[in-house]
Each structure stands twice: as C-alpha cells, then as structure tokens.
Scaffold this motif. Structure first.
Motif, PDB file in Angstrom:
ATOM      1  N   SER A 114       7.213   9.750   2.012  1.00 57.06           N
ATOM      2  CA  SER A 114       5.758   9.613   1.944  1.00 57.06           C
ATOM      3  C   SER A 114       5.321   8.474   2.848  1.00 57.06           C
ATOM      4  O   SER A 114       6.011   7.448   2.943  1.00 57.06           O
ATOM      5  CB  SER A 114       5.314   9.329   0.504  1.00 57.06           C
ATOM      6  N   THR A 129      -2.574   9.919   3.111  1.00 61.50           N
ATOM      7  CA  THR A 129      -1.204   9.895   2.618  1.00 61.50           C
ATOM      8  C   THR A 129      -0.540  11.162   3.132  1.00 61.50           C
ATOM      9  O   THR A 129      -1.057  12.262   2.927  1.00 61.50           O
ATOM     10  CB  THR A 129      -1.150   9.869   1.076  1.00 61.50           C
ATOM     11  N   SER A 160      -7.752   9.542  -6.495  1.00 59.09           N
ATOM     12  CA  SER A 160      -6.316   9.279  -6.595  1.00 59.09           C
ATOM     13  C   SER A 160      -5.507  10.576  -6.593  1.00 59.09           C
ATOM     14  O   SER A 160      -4.283  10.543  -6.656  1.00 59.09           O
ATOM     15  CB  SER A 160      -6.008   8.460  -7.845  1.00 59.09           C
ATOM     16  N   ALA A 187       1.883   6.030   3.796  1.00 54.90           N
ATOM     17  CA  ALA A 187       0.546   5.587   3.407  1.00 54.90           C
ATOM     18  C   ALA A 187      -0.117   4.953   4.621  1.00 54.90           C
ATOM     19  O   ALA A 187       0.380   3.965   5.150  1.00 54.90           O
ATOM     20  CB  ALA A 187       0.648   4.573   2.268  1.00 54.90           C
ATOM     21  N   ASP A 232       0.830  -1.198   0.000  1.00 53.22           N
ATOM     22  CA  ASP A 232       0.000   0.000   0.000  1.00 53.22           C
ATOM     23  C   ASP A 232       0.867   1.252   0.000  1.00 53.22           C
ATOM     24  O   ASP A 232       0.847   2.033   0.939  1.00 53.22           O
ATOM     25  CB  ASP A 232      -0.925   0.023   1.226  1.00 53.22           C
ATOM     26  N   GLU A 233       1.627   1.432  -1.031  1.00 53.48           N
ATOM     27  CA  GLU A 233       2.432   2.645  -1.140  1.00 53.48           C
ATOM     28  C   GLU A 233       1.559   3.764  -1.663  1.00 53.48           C
ATOM     29  O   GLU A 233       0.629   3.551  -2.423  1.00 53.48           O
ATOM     30  CB  GLU A 233       3.610   2.405  -2.078  1.00 53.48           C
ATOM     31  N   SER A 234       1.877   4.956  -1.260  1.00 54.89           N
ATOM     32  CA  SER A 234       1.137   6.116  -1.720  1.00 54.89           C
ATOM     33  C   SER A 234       2.027   7.336  -1.593  1.00 54.89           C
ATOM     34  O   SER A 234       2.750   7.486  -0.615  1.00 54.89           O
ATOM     35  CB  SER A 234      -0.134   6.294  -0.884  1.00 54.89           C
ATOM     36  N   THR A 274      -5.766   4.223   0.197  1.00 54.24           N
ATOM     37  CA  THR A 274      -5.258   4.623   1.516  1.00 54.24           C
ATOM     38  C   THR A 274      -6.205   5.649   2.122  1.00 54.24           C
ATOM     39  O   THR A 274      -6.901   6.368   1.410  1.00 54.24           O
ATOM     40  CB  THR A 274      -3.841   5.220   1.433  1.00 54.24           C
ATOM     41  N   ILE A 289      -0.939   9.231  -5.556  1.00 48.98           N
ATOM     42  CA  ILE A 289      -1.759   8.894  -4.395  1.00 48.98           C
ATOM     43  C   ILE A 289      -2.516   7.593  -4.676  1.00 48.98           C
ATOM     44  O   ILE A 289      -3.166   7.456  -5.695  1.00 48.98           O
ATOM     45  CB  ILE A 289      -2.759  10.030  -4.063  1.00 48.98           C
ATOM     46  N   ASN A 290      -2.420   6.668  -3.738  1.00 51.76           N
ATOM     47  CA  ASN A 290      -3.146   5.407  -3.816  1.00 51.76           C
ATOM     48  C   ASN A 290      -4.555   5.679  -3.286  1.00 51.76           C
ATOM     49  O   ASN A 290      -4.723   6.022  -2.111  1.00 51.76           O
ATOM     50  CB  ASN A 290      -2.430   4.356  -2.968  1.00 51.76           C
TER      51      ASN A 290
END
Length: 189
Positions: free
Chosen positions: A164, A152, A138, A166, A23-25, A149, A145-146
């Motif tokens: 960053s 962020t 997004s 998330a 879950d990267e963002s 999430t 941006i994920n």
C-alpha cells in the motif's frame, strides 16, 4: 496577488511526492483483501453496487482510494489526474491487470456519481474502473484508509495485498513505484 499565483503554480508543478512516515494508509502487505462494496460508475460494473474485490478475485489489480472534494475533483487536482492517466497506460501493458479507482468523500456520493463520467471523458481511461463509495472519507471497513491522504494505492495480486502507498502529494512520477510492486508480484511463483 502575483506572488500567491506563482506559489500556487509552483506547488502544482513541483516534482516528486511524499508520504510522511506517520501517514500510512491501506492494508498491510500479505493481508487478504477485504470486501470492497462501492457503486460502479464507469467500467465493467456500471450503475449498481458491487464488491470490486470479489469481482477482481485473484487478478492483478491496483485499487486507488481518491480523496475528493464535494464537486468530485480529486484532492491534488491535475497532478493526481496525470498520475491516474499514466497508471492507466502502464496497467494496460500488463495482461489481465486493471485499476479500480474509488472516490471517497463525506456526503459527496451523488456528486461523485455525476462527476466521474466527465473525468473518464477527459482522461479517456482504458484500464480504469471508476466507482463511488457511499460513506466516510476513511473508506470501506477493512481497508484502513487514512482520511488525510490524497490518494491511497493498494497493489493486489492473487487476492492479497502486495503493498500500500499513501500519497499526500502525487504526480505521474509515482507510477514507477506502484507499477514496480505490481510487476514484482507477477514474477513470483
């Protein structure tokens, strides 16, 4: 009924947060900040669109991208509010630093513009600007941006991304990690 209420309360007050590895963002560390056009609702820029990355330029800034429901409430509810209030207090201790919070949500732009002043009245932010993004959940192009999430957090200094975060669950204890990155960036020459 009672059991479901207890489970819901436990979920609300559970300590600790997490961001799953997949879950990267947000943009990567070292990247130059992309344009951040949003509609300013509370803060230095009010009732007009602005490029907040350009407005903040090289100043130490924490950009928050907040997933919100159609009514304006942040996904994550009160724990997300406690995180934002604590972050506002801690940022206030750093010269020139500010939080720019951008509300995201598909087709909820007008509701966010309506709701954000009430959030500010409730939480009494001093170092947080609130804005609404008119577009996809997004977020703006170039910010990665994920949409899954809840919050962020993008720590930036000197026009570049420091780190960053998330969050799919968040509370005030997460402020320590975010502020730690901001403070480290200020110590570097």
């Amino acid at each position: 009924m009672f059991k479901s209420c207890v489970v819901a309360l436990a979920a609300c007050f559970a300590g600790g947060s997490f961001a799953a590895a997949d879950d990267e963002s947000g943009p990567k560390a070292g990247e130059k900040l992309a344009k951040l056009k949003a509609f300013g609702v509370v803060g230095d820029v009010e009732n007009k669109e602005a490029d907040f990355a350009e407005t903040r330029k090289d100043a130490p800034t924490i950009y928050l991208f907040v997933a919100a429901e159609a009514g304006g409430l942040p996904v994550g509810g009160r724990p997300a509010g406690r995180f934002m209030k604590k972050l506002d207090e801690e940022v206030g201790k750093v010269d020139g630093a500010l939080v720019v919070a951008v509300w995201l949500g598909d087709k909820a732009f007008d509701k966010h513009k309506e709701y954000l002043p009430r959030i500010n009245m409730s939480l009494k932010f001093e170092k947080t600007q609130l804005s609404a993004f008119d577009g996809e959940k997004s977020g703006p192009n170039g910010w990665a941006i994920n949409g899954d999430t809840h919050v962020t957090a993008v720590v930036a200094n000197k026009g570049k991304v420091v780190k960053s975060f998330a969050f799919t669950s968040i509370n005030e204890t997460d402020v320590r990690a975010v502020m730690g990155e901001l403070k480290k960036s200020l110590e570097k020459k």
